[in-house]
Design an enzyme around this catalytic site. Structure first.
Site, short mmCIF file in Angstrom:
data_model
loop_
_atom_site.label_atom_id
_atom_site.label_comp_id
_atom_site.label_asym_id
_atom_site.label_seq_id
_atom_site.Cartn_x
_atom_site.Cartn_y
_atom_site.Cartn_z
N GLY A 9 0.73 -1.23 0.11
CA GLY A 9 0.03 -0.03 0.03
C GLY A 9 0.74 1.27 0.06
N THR A 10 0.63 2.21 1.03
CA THR A 10 1.31 3.67 1.16
C THR A 10 2.54 3.33 1.28
OG1 THR A 10 0.73 3.40 3.49
CG2 THR A 10 -0.79 4.40 1.65
N LEU A 11 3.34 2.27 1.52
CA LEU A 11 4.80 2.03 1.59
C LEU A 11 5.39 1.81 0.58
CD1 LEU A 11 4.94 -0.02 5.19
CD2 LEU A 11 5.88 2.37 4.46
N GLU A 79 2.62 1.51 11.78
CA GLU A 79 1.67 0.59 11.44
C GLU A 79 0.88 0.27 12.93
OE1 GLU A 79 0.54 -0.34 8.65
OE2 GLU A 79 2.10 0.39 7.28
#
Length: 137
Positions: A9-11, A79
């Site tokens: 995802g956003t990583l 996270e």
């Protein structure tokens, strides 16, 4: 000690949290989960969430990195690992174009955190609606 980390995802490269979380990590390639998992966009910040429900959803396509213990610790905080419904688990991944499976760490959420659900059963995260921490009210 170096460990492998699967991100979906956003990583990922080109997404909001990559530079903050993985700027110094070694990119190992495009990988996918061996098992199917639900991947959805959920919550007030439009966050990508892979749920800890193996066997449901799709084989998720993402990126594999080699990371050190400090990076894992930093990402655990990012996270929310240790808070209710936030997990770091070891899963099997394989090269997206096929190849031998490897074990890698992955961040997952419990379904209880996925409200409201905006999109579900994605194979690849490409959504750009995520609201980074510094832009939240």
């Amino acid at each position: 000690m170096a460990q492998r980390l699967f991100v979906f995802g956003t990583l990922k490269r080109g997404f909001p949290l990559h530079e903050q979380g993985l700027s110094g990590a070694t990119f190992l390639g495009r990988y996918r989960t061996r098992k199917r998992y639900p991947l959805l966009i959920a919550g007030p910040w439009f966050a990508p969430m892979m749920l800890n429900e193996p066997g449901t959803g799709c084989q998720i396509v993402g990126e594999l990195y080699e990371v050190d213990d400090k990076t894992i610790g930093d990402l655990d905080r990012l996270e929310s690992v240790g808070e209710l419904g936030n997990f770091r688990l070891s899963i099997e991944v394989e090269p997206a174009e096929g190849g031998s499976p490897r074990l890698a760490l992955a961040y997952m959420k419990a379904r209880e955190l996925a409200h409201p659900i905006h999109l579900d059963h994605l194979q690849v995260y490409e959504d750009r609606r995520f609201i980074p921490f510094d832009q939240r009210d």
